[in-house]
Design a protein around this motif. Structure first.
Motif, PDB file in Angstrom:
ATOM      1  N   TYR A   1      -7.665   5.116  -1.495  1.00 46.03           N
ATOM      2  CA  TYR A   1      -7.032   3.969  -2.152  1.00 46.03           C
ATOM      3  C   TYR A   1      -7.161   4.059  -3.671  1.00 46.03           C
ATOM      4  O   TYR A   1      -6.203   3.793  -4.405  1.00 46.03           O
ATOM      5  CB  TYR A   1      -7.637   2.658  -1.634  1.00 46.03           C
ATOM      6  CG  TYR A   1      -7.457   2.485  -0.151  1.00 46.03           C
ATOM      7  CD1 TYR A   1      -6.231   2.070   0.370  1.00 46.03           C
ATOM      8  CD2 TYR A   1      -8.498   2.766   0.737  1.00 46.03           C
ATOM      9  CE1 TYR A   1      -6.047   1.945   1.748  1.00 46.03           C
ATOM     10  CE2 TYR A   1      -8.322   2.625   2.108  1.00 46.03           C
ATOM     11  CZ  TYR A   1      -7.095   2.223   2.607  1.00 46.03           C
ATOM     12  OH  TYR A   1      -6.918   2.091   3.954  1.00 46.03           O
TER      13      TYR A   1
ATOM     14  N   ASP B   1      -6.076  -2.487  -4.156  1.00 45.27           N
ATOM     15  CA  ASP B   1      -5.734  -3.492  -3.145  1.00 45.27           C
ATOM     16  C   ASP B   1      -4.231  -3.576  -2.898  1.00 45.27           C
ATOM     17  O   ASP B   1      -3.793  -4.263  -1.965  1.00 45.27           O
ATOM     18  CB  ASP B   1      -6.265  -4.865  -3.566  1.00 45.27           C
ATOM     19  CG  ASP B   1      -5.626  -5.364  -4.855  1.00 45.27           C
ATOM     20  OD1 ASP B   1      -5.509  -4.565  -5.815  1.00 45.27           O
ATOM     21  OD2 ASP B   1      -5.237  -6.542  -4.924  1.00 45.27           O
TER      22      ASP B   1
ATOM     23  N   ALA C   1      -1.495   0.783   0.712  1.00 44.66           N
ATOM     24  CA  ALA C   1      -1.747   0.902   2.147  1.00 44.66           C
ATOM     25  C   ALA C   1      -1.533   2.343   2.573  1.00 44.66           C
ATOM     26  O   ALA C   1      -0.612   3.013   2.093  1.00 44.66           O
ATOM     27  CB  ALA C   1      -0.815  -0.017   2.937  1.00 44.66           C
ATOM     28  N   TYR C   2      -2.384   2.811   3.472  1.00 47.78           N
ATOM     29  CA  TYR C   2      -2.206   4.135   4.070  1.00 47.78           C
ATOM     30  C   TYR C   2      -1.305   3.997   5.288  1.00 47.78           C
ATOM     31  O   TYR C   2      -1.557   3.175   6.178  1.00 47.78           O
ATOM     32  CB  TYR C   2      -3.553   4.728   4.482  1.00 47.78           C
ATOM     33  CG  TYR C   2      -3.422   6.024   5.263  1.00 47.78           C
ATOM     34  CD1 TYR C   2      -3.010   7.188   4.625  1.00 47.78           C
ATOM     35  CD2 TYR C   2      -3.695   6.071   6.624  1.00 47.78           C
ATOM     36  CE1 TYR C   2      -2.880   8.376   5.330  1.00 47.78           C
ATOM     37  CE2 TYR C   2      -3.569   7.260   7.341  1.00 47.78           C
ATOM     38  CZ  TYR C   2      -3.160   8.405   6.685  1.00 47.78           C
ATOM     39  OH  TYR C   2      -3.023   9.582   7.383  1.00 47.78           O
TER      40      TYR C   2
ATOM     41  N   ARG D   1      -6.384  -4.244  12.343  1.00 47.77           N
ATOM     42  CA  ARG D   1      -6.554  -3.769  10.980  1.00 47.77           C
ATOM     43  C   ARG D   1      -5.842  -4.714  10.015  1.00 47.77           C
ATOM     44  O   ARG D   1      -6.340  -5.007   8.929  1.00 47.77           O
ATOM     45  CB  ARG D   1      -5.993  -2.357  10.841  1.00 47.77           C
ATOM     46  CG  ARG D   1      -5.956  -1.798   9.419  1.00 47.77           C
ATOM     47  CD  ARG D   1      -7.339  -1.569   8.871  1.00 47.77           C
ATOM     48  NE  ARG D   1      -7.285  -0.813   7.621  1.00 47.77           N
ATOM     49  CZ  ARG D   1      -8.360  -0.521   6.908  1.00 47.77           C
ATOM     50  NH1 ARG D   1      -9.562  -0.901   7.316  1.00 47.77           N
ATOM     51  NH2 ARG D   1      -8.258   0.161   5.781  1.00 47.77           N
TER      52      ARG D   1
ATOM     53  N   ARG E   1      -4.581 -10.102   6.475  1.00 45.57           N
ATOM     54  CA  ARG E   1      -5.303  -9.665   5.284  1.00 45.57           C
ATOM     55  C   ARG E   1      -4.545 -10.112   4.044  1.00 45.57           C
ATOM     56  O   ARG E   1      -3.311 -10.238   4.057  1.00 45.57           O
ATOM     57  CB  ARG E   1      -5.448  -8.151   5.272  1.00 45.57           C
ATOM     58  CG  ARG E   1      -6.329  -7.571   6.356  1.00 45.57           C
ATOM     59  CD  ARG E   1      -6.470  -6.077   6.164  1.00 45.57           C
ATOM     60  NE  ARG E   1      -7.153  -5.776   4.902  1.00 45.57           N
ATOM     61  CZ  ARG E   1      -8.326  -5.129   4.821  1.00 45.57           C
ATOM     62  NH1 ARG E   1      -8.942  -4.745   5.924  1.00 45.57           N
ATOM     63  NH2 ARG E   1      -8.870  -4.880   3.657  1.00 45.57           N
TER      64      ARG E   1
ATOM     65  N   ARG F   1      -3.365  -3.793   2.887  1.00 42.92           N
ATOM     66  CA  ARG F   1      -3.735  -3.224   4.180  1.00 42.92           C
ATOM     67  C   ARG F   1      -3.273  -4.076   5.357  1.00 42.92           C
ATOM     68  O   ARG F   1      -3.450  -3.709   6.503  1.00 42.92           O
ATOM     69  CB  ARG F   1      -5.245  -2.972   4.206  1.00 42.92           C
ATOM     70  CG  ARG F   1      -5.589  -1.721   3.393  1.00 42.92           C
ATOM     71  CD  ARG F   1      -7.069  -1.498   3.234  1.00 42.92           C
ATOM     72  NE  ARG F   1      -7.410  -1.474   1.814  1.00 42.92           N
ATOM     73  CZ  ARG F   1      -8.616  -1.176   1.357  1.00 42.92           C
ATOM     74  NH1 ARG F   1      -9.593  -0.902   2.193  1.00 42.92           N
ATOM     75  NH2 ARG F   1      -8.844  -1.168   0.056  1.00 42.92           N
TER      76      ARG F   1
ATOM     77  N   GLU G   1      -1.125  -1.830   7.394  1.00 40.40           N
ATOM     78  CA  GLU G   1      -1.723  -0.692   8.086  1.00 40.40           C
ATOM     79  C   GLU G   1      -1.934  -1.003   9.566  1.00 40.40           C
ATOM     80  O   GLU G   1      -1.882  -2.155   9.997  1.00 40.40           O
ATOM     81  CB  GLU G   1      -3.078  -0.342   7.455  1.00 40.40           C
ATOM     82  CG  GLU G   1      -2.994   0.160   6.038  1.00 40.40           C
ATOM     83  CD  GLU G   1      -4.330   0.614   5.484  1.00 40.40           C
ATOM     84  OE1 GLU G   1      -4.341   1.213   4.399  1.00 40.40           O
ATOM     85  OE2 GLU G   1      -5.377   0.374   6.140  1.00 40.40           O
TER      86      GLU G   1
ATOM     87  N   GLN H   1      -5.763  11.049   5.870  1.00 44.17           N
ATOM     88  CA  GLN H   1      -5.995  10.073   4.797  1.00 44.17           C
ATOM     89  C   GLN H   1      -6.933  10.644   3.744  1.00 44.17           C
ATOM     90  O   GLN H   1      -6.699  10.493   2.546  1.00 44.17           O
ATOM     91  CB  GLN H   1      -6.573   8.782   5.376  1.00 44.17           C
ATOM     92  CG  GLN H   1      -6.835   7.726   4.306  1.00 44.17           C
ATOM     93  CD  GLN H   1      -7.188   6.365   4.892  1.00 44.17           C
ATOM     94  OE1 GLN H   1      -7.016   6.128   6.077  1.00 44.17           O
ATOM     95  NE2 GLN H   1      -7.682   5.479   4.053  1.00 44.17           N
TER      96      GLN H   1
END
Length: 387
Positions: free
Chosen positions: A62, A74, A77-78, A241, A254, A258, A261, A270
């Protein structure tokens, strides 16, 4: 840049002249070792245990990507690939009947399919903004369309897959901010090739892949979503997640990127993608961009001098993607012949860019990267059929 050291860092350079970087670039040793090392660890102590042991490297992704594109950690996102990253952004927008989506003639057909689906499902309307004479998105035409109102989203590619141009992403961002319109940028071909700064560009969302110019693992990608708009977007699906289970009657998403994700992911990928971002940052994106631009210009000039070769690239500003045809020879046959000489190139097909009014032909696509050399360009030219 020390090209000799970079090529030593890239084992594939000893085997092939790889001019298919817009498809998937050759990874450097640090990325290879990061991915292989984590997978080996998984095989010896278990997948969950390996993720716990390498938690710092997983988390570093990140910070590495945020630093590469000028975002906050923040806001990153992966995601498992650029298509899914783009989908997660696009399908999270609450379109309503009459909302307009503005895009460009060079849009990738995969994205255009999503626009069509949203039009049929929600009553949204898709309008394709005209080009300038050189093929670049017309900013004047875009501004006129924005002034008409009802625009929910401007969505375009930074670099198309098929015609060499670079769209004026930052200028589009300025217009979108002036009109208060969401802006989604497909940076699949630009991250790792150009200096990309989300603050300078002004996009609200940006999707990218690991396998192309960033030189990361295949099966990896990321999504940037601006902090200011996160709470206005609801991902098309959620899991443990993306959200917390509060009770049978409540969940809580969230409050960072993320939320886009999923819990299960390619952990080794990742980690490797974070290393790839570090590698590009270490070389300097301005240095990378300058080298790629120079090599592509050299190749275009050499191709233009060849009898029977037509260079098809457009744009006032051009990328590392070079497209061309050779009279009397099918692009697929040229690709196959080049492969026999250990030169990798690719082919671009009209079905991949359905909005293009010029009905561009099937073409050869050679895409250079900073680790390529002038000698490798000569190898491509030597592999091409004579008129």
């Amino acid at each position: 840049m020390d090209i000799g050291r970079i090529r030593t860092d890239t084992p594939g350079c000893a085997r092939v002249a790889h001019l298919n970087n817009a498809g998937a670039a050759l990874p450097p040793y640090p990325v290879i070792e990061a991915v292989n090392g984590h997978f080996a660890l998984e095989s010896t102590i278990g997948g969950y245990e390996a993720a716990e042991q390498n938690a710092e490297a997983v988390q570093h992704f990140y910070d590495a990507v945020a630093g590469l594109i000028g975002a906050g950690a923040d806001e990153v996102a992966y995601v498992e690939n650029a298509t899914r990253a783009w989908d997660m952004a696009f399908y999270s927008i609450p379109f309503a009947d009459g909302d307009r989506i503005l895009t460009t003639t060079s849009e990738y057909s995969s994205n255009a399919i999503a626009y069509r689906q949203m039009a049929e499902a929600k009553g949204a309307k898709v309008d394709v903004v005209p080009d300038e004479a050189d093929g670049t998105l017309s900013l004047e035409a875009l501004e006129a369309e924005l002034a008409k109102g009802d625009v929910r989203l401007v969505s375009l590619n930074h670099i198309p897959t098929q015609n060499g141009l670079i769209n004026p992403a930052a200028e589009v961002g300025r217009l979108c901010r002036e009109h208060g319109v969401l802006y989604l940028l497909d940076a699949c071909q630009s991250v790792g090739q150009l200096a990309v700064d989300v603050e300078e560009i002004g996009c609200d969302m940006l999707s990218a892949t690991g396998r192309k110019y960033l030189r990361g693992p295949r099966g990896t990608g990321f999504l940037f979503v601006r902090r200011d708009i996160l709470r206005t977007l609801v991902p098309p699906f959620l899991d443990l997640r993306a959200a917390d289970w509060k009770s049978p009657d409540g969940i809580e998403m969230r409050d960072d990127a993320r939320r886009f994700e999923t819990w299960e992911r390619y952990v080794a990928g990742q980690i490797g993608l974070g290393v790839a971002a570090d590698y590009a940052t270490g070389l300097g994106m301005a240095n990378i961009e300058a080298r790629v631009t120079d090599l592509a210009a050299r190749l275009r000039a050499a191709l233009a001098e060849r009898p029977g070769v037509t260079v098809l690239d457009k744009g006032a500003r051009q990328s590392g993607i070079v497209t061309f045809t050779v009279d009397g020879h099918e692009p697929d046959a040229i690709k196959k012949a080049a492969r026999a000489h250990d030169v990798n190139i690719n082919v671009t097909y009209p079905a991949s860019h359905g909005y293009d009014p010029d009905a561009r032909p099937t073409a050869v696509r050679a895409s250079v990267h900073y680790y390529n050399t002038e000698e490798e360009l000569e190898r491509l030219l030597a592999a091409l059929p004579q008129k």
